[in-house]
Motif scaffolding. Structure first.
Motif, short mmCIF file in Angstrom:
data_model
loop_
_atom_site.label_atom_id
_atom_site.label_comp_id
_atom_site.label_asym_id
_atom_site.label_seq_id
_atom_site.Cartn_x
_atom_site.Cartn_y
_atom_site.Cartn_z
N LEU A 1 0.98 -1.21 0.30
CA LEU A 1 0.18 0.06 0.24
C LEU A 1 1.14 1.28 0.37
N LEU A 2 1.76 1.14 1.15
CA LEU A 2 3.04 2.22 0.81
C LEU A 2 3.17 2.90 -0.76
N GLN B 1 1.41 6.68 -6.86
CA GLN B 1 0.46 7.77 -7.29
C GLN B 1 0.44 9.26 -6.56
N ALA B 2 1.48 9.31 -5.61
CA ALA B 2 2.16 10.89 -5.72
C ALA B 2 3.06 10.96 -6.97
N ALA B 3 4.12 9.97 -6.68
CA ALA B 3 4.46 10.51 -8.40
C ALA B 3 4.11 11.01 -9.47
N SER B 4 3.23 10.20 -9.63
CA SER B 4 2.62 10.20 -10.95
C SER B 4 1.79 11.06 -10.90
N ALA B 5 1.37 12.39 -9.89
CA ALA B 5 0.74 13.39 -10.14
C ALA B 5 1.49 14.35 -9.97
N ASP B 6 2.41 14.10 -10.26
CA ASP B 6 3.77 15.57 -9.94
C ASP B 6 3.74 16.17 -11.39
N THR B 7 3.33 17.03 -11.78
CA THR B 7 3.41 17.02 -13.34
C THR B 7 4.61 18.05 -13.81
N SER B 8 5.11 18.29 -13.06
CA SER B 8 6.55 19.18 -13.18
C SER B 8 7.02 17.85 -13.61
N HIS C 1 5.87 -5.97 -9.17
CA HIS C 1 4.65 -6.10 -9.63
C HIS C 1 3.32 -5.90 -9.48
N GLN C 2 2.37 -5.93 -8.56
CA GLN C 2 1.07 -5.12 -8.20
C GLN C 2 1.64 -3.21 -8.16
N VAL C 3 1.68 -2.80 -7.57
CA VAL C 3 2.27 -1.96 -8.52
C VAL C 3 2.49 -1.29 -9.62
N ALA C 4 2.56 -1.54 -10.02
CA ALA C 4 3.17 -1.59 -11.57
C ALA C 4 2.09 -1.68 -12.35
N GLN C 5 0.95 -2.59 -11.61
CA GLN C 5 -0.17 -2.61 -12.36
C GLN C 5 -0.71 -1.31 -12.43
#
Length: 218
Positions: A104-105, A111-118, A170-174
């Motif tokens: 989960l961590l 998710q937080a990293a992908s939300a960073d548009t910069s 794998h799980q996060v990569a999905q």
């Protein structure tokens, strides 16, 4: 203070605590094809009946997946019953005592990293992955043992090319495929640098059922 395990964790622990089941599990996890009871019994040096019992217990615990297929080379009437085959389960199983939820961590951080548009967070992730790979490579016994220790399950073909049978993330990569694959690339590239292997290069080459990274010899 006593802590209670859920039933699934309890089944996993009991299954892998048995030396015969652990041997069978390791044999099947290293096989590229589903394994029948006879082959498993021979590998473990036990009877087919005993192998069937232990294999079914591993399947019940969720560690193995079961399929059925007719033996190769047999067709038409009288070809015999379909054989029960066992392969490593695709679902991820982990046990932590006391309970920890690193999956989960990892998902939340991705998710937080992908939300960073910069792009700053992704660049920092790549830098950290390459640096960690370089550090691990310098302290290891070579690239293949290191990749195996990290959970990639490396497989070297006759030309020296290394493919990975498993993605440790794998799980996060999905959920965050592009991010995890690029991180894998940087981590493995760093490991190549750390091992001082100028004869190899990492490449992103996604394949179904495998990790996205392949290491090519120059």
């Amino acid at each position: 203070m006593s802590r209670k395990l859920n039933l699934h964790q309890d089944a996993v622990i009991k299954s892998l605590n048995d030396p015969v089941r652990r041997q069978l599990f390791e044999f099947i996890s290293q096989s590229t094809q589903p394994v029948g009871r006879e082959a498993a019994a021979k590998a473990a040096g036990i009877s087919r009946t005993l192998a069937a019992y232990h294999l079914d217990r591993l399947a019940t615990a969720g560690l193995l997946a079961v399929t059925f297929a007719r033996p190769e080379g047999r067709t038409g009437p009288g070809a015999g019953r379909t054989a029960k085959l066992y392969a490593l389960a695709q679902s991820e199983v982990s046990v932590s005592l006391p309970a920890r939820n690193y999956r989960l961590l990892g998902s939340l951080l991705a998710q937080a990293a992908s939300a960073d548009t910069s792009g700053a967070v992704l660049a920092a992730l790549h830098q950290a992955a390459r640096g960690e790979g370089r550090k691990l490579g310098q302290g290891g016994d070579g690239l293949v043992p290191l990749l195996d220790e990290l959970g990639y399950e490396p497989e070297v073909d006759e030309h020296g090319e290394i493919s990975m049978r498993n993605c440790p993330f794998h799980q996060v990569a999905q959920q965050q495929t592009e991010m995890v694959c690029s991180m894998n690339y940087e981590l493995v590239s760093g490991a190549l640098e750390g091992c001082q292997l100028d004869c190899g290069r990492a490449e992103l080459s996604p394949q179904s059922g495998r990790c996205c990274i392949v290491v090519h010899p120059h």
